[in-house]
Design an enzyme around this catalytic site. Sequence first.
Site, PDB file in Angstrom:
ATOM      1  N   TYR A  96     -44.480  15.656  -0.270  1.00 32.63           N
ATOM      2  CA  TYR A  96     -44.647  17.095  -0.493  1.00 32.63           C
ATOM      3  C   TYR A  96     -43.701  17.873   0.405  1.00 32.63           C
ATOM      4  O   TYR A  96     -43.119  18.880   0.021  1.00 32.63           O
ATOM      5  CB  TYR A  96     -46.098  17.527  -0.248  1.00 32.63           C
ATOM      6  CG  TYR A  96     -46.305  18.966  -0.673  1.00 32.63           C
ATOM      7  CD1 TYR A  96     -46.593  19.279  -1.992  1.00 32.63           C
ATOM      8  CD2 TYR A  96     -46.157  20.008   0.244  1.00 32.63           C
ATOM      9  CE1 TYR A  96     -46.726  20.586  -2.407  1.00 32.63           C
ATOM     10  CE2 TYR A  96     -46.290  21.323  -0.160  1.00 32.63           C
ATOM     11  CZ  TYR A  96     -46.581  21.613  -1.486  1.00 32.63           C
ATOM     12  OH  TYR A  96     -46.714  22.908  -1.888  1.00 32.63           O
ATOM     13  N   ASP A  99     -22.844  34.413  -7.792  1.00 32.19           N
ATOM     14  CA  ASP A  99     -23.549  33.568  -8.760  1.00 32.19           C
ATOM     15  C   ASP A  99     -22.681  32.322  -8.877  1.00 32.19           C
ATOM     16  O   ASP A  99     -21.656  32.322  -9.557  1.00 32.19           O
ATOM     17  CB  ASP A  99     -23.705  34.271 -10.108  1.00 32.19           C
ATOM     18  CG  ASP A  99     -24.447  33.389 -11.120  1.00 32.19           C
ATOM     19  OD1 ASP A  99     -24.466  32.152 -10.933  1.00 32.19           O
ATOM     20  OD2 ASP A  99     -25.000  33.923 -12.088  1.00 32.19           O
ATOM     21  N   LYS A 104     -25.370  23.538 -14.495  1.00 29.20           N
ATOM     22  CA  LYS A 104     -24.020  23.628 -15.066  1.00 29.20           C
ATOM     23  C   LYS A 104     -23.052  22.782 -14.229  1.00 29.20           C
ATOM     24  O   LYS A 104     -23.017  21.564 -14.389  1.00 29.20           O
ATOM     25  CB  LYS A 104     -23.563  25.089 -15.123  1.00 29.20           C
ATOM     26  CG  LYS A 104     -24.219  25.897 -16.231  1.00 29.20           C
ATOM     27  CD  LYS A 104     -25.603  26.356 -15.921  1.00 29.20           C
ATOM     28  CE  LYS A 104     -26.088  27.451 -16.834  1.00 29.20           C
ATOM     29  NZ  LYS A 104     -27.480  27.819 -16.564  1.00 29.20           N
ATOM     30  N   PHE A 138     -33.245  37.366 -27.156  1.00 26.63           N
ATOM     31  CA  PHE A 138     -32.436  36.394 -27.909  1.00 26.63           C
ATOM     32  C   PHE A 138     -33.072  35.012 -27.975  1.00 26.63           C
ATOM     33  O   PHE A 138     -32.855  34.263 -28.915  1.00 26.63           O
ATOM     34  CB  PHE A 138     -31.035  36.280 -27.280  1.00 26.63           C
ATOM     35  CG  PHE A 138     -31.058  35.987 -25.801  1.00 26.63           C
ATOM     36  CD1 PHE A 138     -31.182  37.014 -24.886  1.00 26.63           C
ATOM     37  CD2 PHE A 138     -30.980  34.684 -25.345  1.00 26.63           C
ATOM     38  CE1 PHE A 138     -31.232  36.743 -23.517  1.00 26.63           C
ATOM     39  CE2 PHE A 138     -31.021  34.410 -23.988  1.00 26.63           C
ATOM     40  CZ  PHE A 138     -31.157  35.447 -23.067  1.00 26.63           C
ATOM     41  N   ARG A 193     -23.942  35.513 -28.402  1.00 22.30           N
ATOM     42  CA  ARG A 193     -23.770  36.271 -27.160  1.00 22.30           C
ATOM     43  C   ARG A 193     -23.212  37.630 -27.566  1.00 22.30           C
ATOM     44  O   ARG A 193     -22.011  37.874 -27.472  1.00 22.30           O
ATOM     45  CB  ARG A 193     -22.828  35.558 -26.187  1.00 22.30           C
ATOM     46  CG  ARG A 193     -23.363  34.249 -25.628  1.00 22.30           C
ATOM     47  CD  ARG A 193     -24.286  34.327 -24.427  1.00 22.30           C
ATOM     48  NE  ARG A 193     -25.657  34.649 -24.662  1.00 22.30           N
ATOM     49  CZ  ARG A 193     -26.649  34.286 -23.838  1.00 22.30           C
ATOM     50  NH1 ARG A 193     -26.413  33.551 -22.749  1.00 22.30           N
ATOM     51  NH2 ARG A 193     -27.881  34.653 -24.052  1.00 22.30           N
ATOM     52  N   PHE A 234     -25.258  38.800 -16.379  1.00 21.28           N
ATOM     53  CA  PHE A 234     -25.852  37.674 -17.083  1.00 21.28           C
ATOM     54  C   PHE A 234     -27.295  38.069 -17.398  1.00 21.28           C
ATOM     55  O   PHE A 234     -27.929  38.807 -16.646  1.00 21.28           O
ATOM     56  CB  PHE A 234     -25.777  36.357 -16.307  1.00 21.28           C
ATOM     57  CG  PHE A 234     -26.309  35.228 -17.164  1.00 21.28           C
ATOM     58  CD1 PHE A 234     -25.568  34.790 -18.238  1.00 21.28           C
ATOM     59  CD2 PHE A 234     -27.567  34.693 -16.954  1.00 21.28           C
ATOM     60  CE1 PHE A 234     -26.073  33.822 -19.098  1.00 21.28           C
ATOM     61  CE2 PHE A 234     -28.082  33.732 -17.808  1.00 21.28           C
ATOM     62  CZ  PHE A 234     -27.339  33.279 -18.887  1.00 21.28           C
ATOM     63  N   THR A 235     -27.797  37.569 -18.535  1.00 28.06           N
ATOM     64  CA  THR A 235     -29.088  38.019 -19.065  1.00 28.06           C
ATOM     65  C   THR A 235     -30.222  37.944 -18.037  1.00 28.06           C
ATOM     66  O   THR A 235     -30.881  38.950 -17.756  1.00 28.06           O
ATOM     67  CB  THR A 235     -29.451  37.191 -20.310  1.00 28.06           C
ATOM     68  OG1 THR A 235     -29.382  35.801 -19.974  1.00 28.06           O
ATOM     69  CG2 THR A 235     -28.480  37.471 -21.453  1.00 28.06           C
TER      70      THR A 235
HETATM   71  N1  F0G Z   1     -26.227  32.666 -14.033  1.00 24.86           N
HETATM   72  C1  F0G Z   1     -25.386  32.263 -15.008  1.00 24.86           C
HETATM   73  C2  F0G Z   1     -23.958  32.667 -14.952  1.00 24.86           C
HETATM   74  C3  F0G Z   1     -25.870  31.471 -16.059  1.00 24.86           C
HETATM   75  O1  F0G Z   1     -25.026  31.079 -17.023  1.00 24.86           O
HETATM   76  C4  F0G Z   1     -27.232  31.114 -16.083  1.00 24.86           C
HETATM   77  C5  F0G Z   1     -27.790  30.325 -17.175  1.00 24.86           C
HETATM   78  C6  F0G Z   1     -28.074  31.565 -15.044  1.00 24.86           C
HETATM   79  C7  F0G Z   1     -27.526  32.338 -14.041  1.00 24.86           C
HETATM   80  C8  F0G Z   1     -29.537  31.263 -15.026  1.00 24.86           C
HETATM   81  O2  F0G Z   1     -29.754  29.951 -14.658  1.00 24.86           O
HETATM   82  O3  F0G Z   1     -30.784  28.940 -16.707  1.00 24.86           O
HETATM   83  O4  F0G Z   1     -30.837  27.774 -14.488  1.00 24.86           O
HETATM   84  O5  F0G Z   1     -32.232  29.767 -14.866  1.00 24.86           O
HETATM   85  N2  F0G Z   1     -27.170  30.157 -18.250  1.00 24.86           N
HETATM   86  C9  F0G Z   1     -27.607  29.329 -19.372  1.00 24.86           C
HETATM   87  C10 F0G Z   1     -26.595  29.431 -20.455  1.00 24.86           C
HETATM   88  C11 F0G Z   1     -29.002  29.577 -19.818  1.00 24.86           C
HETATM   89  O6  F0G Z   1     -26.844  28.848 -21.523  1.00 24.86           O
HETATM   90  O7  F0G Z   1     -25.551  30.049 -20.264  1.00 24.86           O
HETATM   91  P1  F0G Z   1     -30.984  29.075 -15.217  1.00 24.86           P
END
Ligand code: F0G
Length: 486
Positions: A78, A221, A264, A455, A388, A130-131
């Site tokens: 843990y 980021d 990624k 989305f 996108r 980013f979303t």
């Molecule tokens: N920042 C960037 C630039 C991203 O592309 C993503 C995720 C995140 C933050 C969030 O990270 O998914 O680990 O919580 N991108 C994915 C995509 C979902 O398909 O581009 P996460």
Amino acid sequence: MNAEHHEHHAWAEPYKIKMVELLRMTTREERQRAIREAGYNTFLLRSEDVYIDLLTDSGTSAMSDRQWAGLMLGDEAYSGSRNFYNLQDAVREFYGYRYLVPTHQGRGAEHLMSKIMIRPGDYVPGNMYFTTTRLHQELAGGAFVDVIVDEAHHPASTHPFKGNVDLGKLDALVREVGAEHVPYISLEGCVNMAGGQPFSMANLRELNAYCREHGIPIMLDATRTIENAWFIRQREPGYADKSISEILREICDLTDGCTMSSKKDLLVNIGGFFACNDEQLFLKAQNMVVVYEGLHTYGGMAGRDMEAMAIGIHEAVMEDHQSARIGQVHYLGRKLLDAGIPIVKPIGSHAVFLDARSFLPHVDQDLFPAQTLAAELYIEAGIRSMERGNVSAGRDPQTGQNRHPKLELVRLTLPRRVYTQAHMDVVAEAVIDVYKRRETIGGLNMVYEPEYLRFFQARFTPHETSRGSGSHNDSHKRAEATPVPA
Ligand code: F0G
């Protein structure tokens, strides 16, 4: 193999295949049914019904035999797992940040950072949004402000560093609201929503000087920063002889901390972290992680996941890995360019982005051309891509209206070390076939719209009016469409 030969084939995979996963091919009828049942949203398809999955490069990469071996070394204590310390060592060595707080994935880190650093009424500038990043900023009471260079919004601009920050836009914001209302600037490498476009080191150096002067931290980021480092080496004067690790370190040294989606660059299926140099900030994040993610030495990950990530960091900075990874993306992109398909230029890091506005100029933006094109590509050949554009951009929280982004894109995202050159040929053929029949393609109506990150779960039906007759007149009505349950 002489040097010239090696250079010519520089992007050939620096690995061989040890295990395979069988794919299932479907019929057009099966795919038509599957996409209808999925509400014309590729996120809602079953993976089993997909032939080549280019939905995302997130968590979809193939781990190496060493990473799999690392899973067996998981210390599932843990607290104080040895894998946490291995990960901390790797982050310190390659990214250089002093303090590490693990999280289950990127948005977990964004949540912590937004809650800690943003106060209601603050403004958070960023090189495009980013979303999930923007949503966490908004949920913390902040407002996102786009400060990316104008070129980033033009799919045809061939600027080599479309991820750069426009210092003029940043300065205008700081003058307007005051530096005390700008808790940090969010800087993304290989800007996802712009088409995987890098920033330059020169731009980051200028940004660093500006932010030092105004006392504004730079929070990276770091999701695709290693890929950004590769572009700096390729394109920026003075970096051709530096290693990717050296460039990565130089980037991080010019920033104050980061959030990371390790799914990624770092070649793992799950994981993320927050890292920084400031002890007070770290203590706050370390305290908050136990509320939302897990204890500060695992943050939502199993010990084995942290071990795979630590090994992934070492593999991700290898030159031949990045040449093959980005080389494959460029192979696909060049094939499409040669066939006259409109894509975002220059070709980016992790994906080829189809320019749906040029691809389907007759489809009104409120009939979601990119969403439509993604559905068509699936029907054509079982290829799964991602919208996108207008759907991803969502609604402005102030006005409630669709944001109508300039970029209306379909992302063909390449998982790392997963597909072959022959798969890329199939993808290119399918896109070209859809392009040939583009005139026959209409749009989609959104019939279910979730409140957050729509989305992912929105549902659509084909727009019934025949093409050309009134795709403009009722866009307002559509914007007000009542959500109905799925
Ligand atoms: N920042 C960037 C630039 C991203 O592309 C993503 C995720 C995140 C933050 C969030 O990270 O998914 O680990 O919580 N991108 C994915 C995509 C979902 O398909 O581009 P996460």
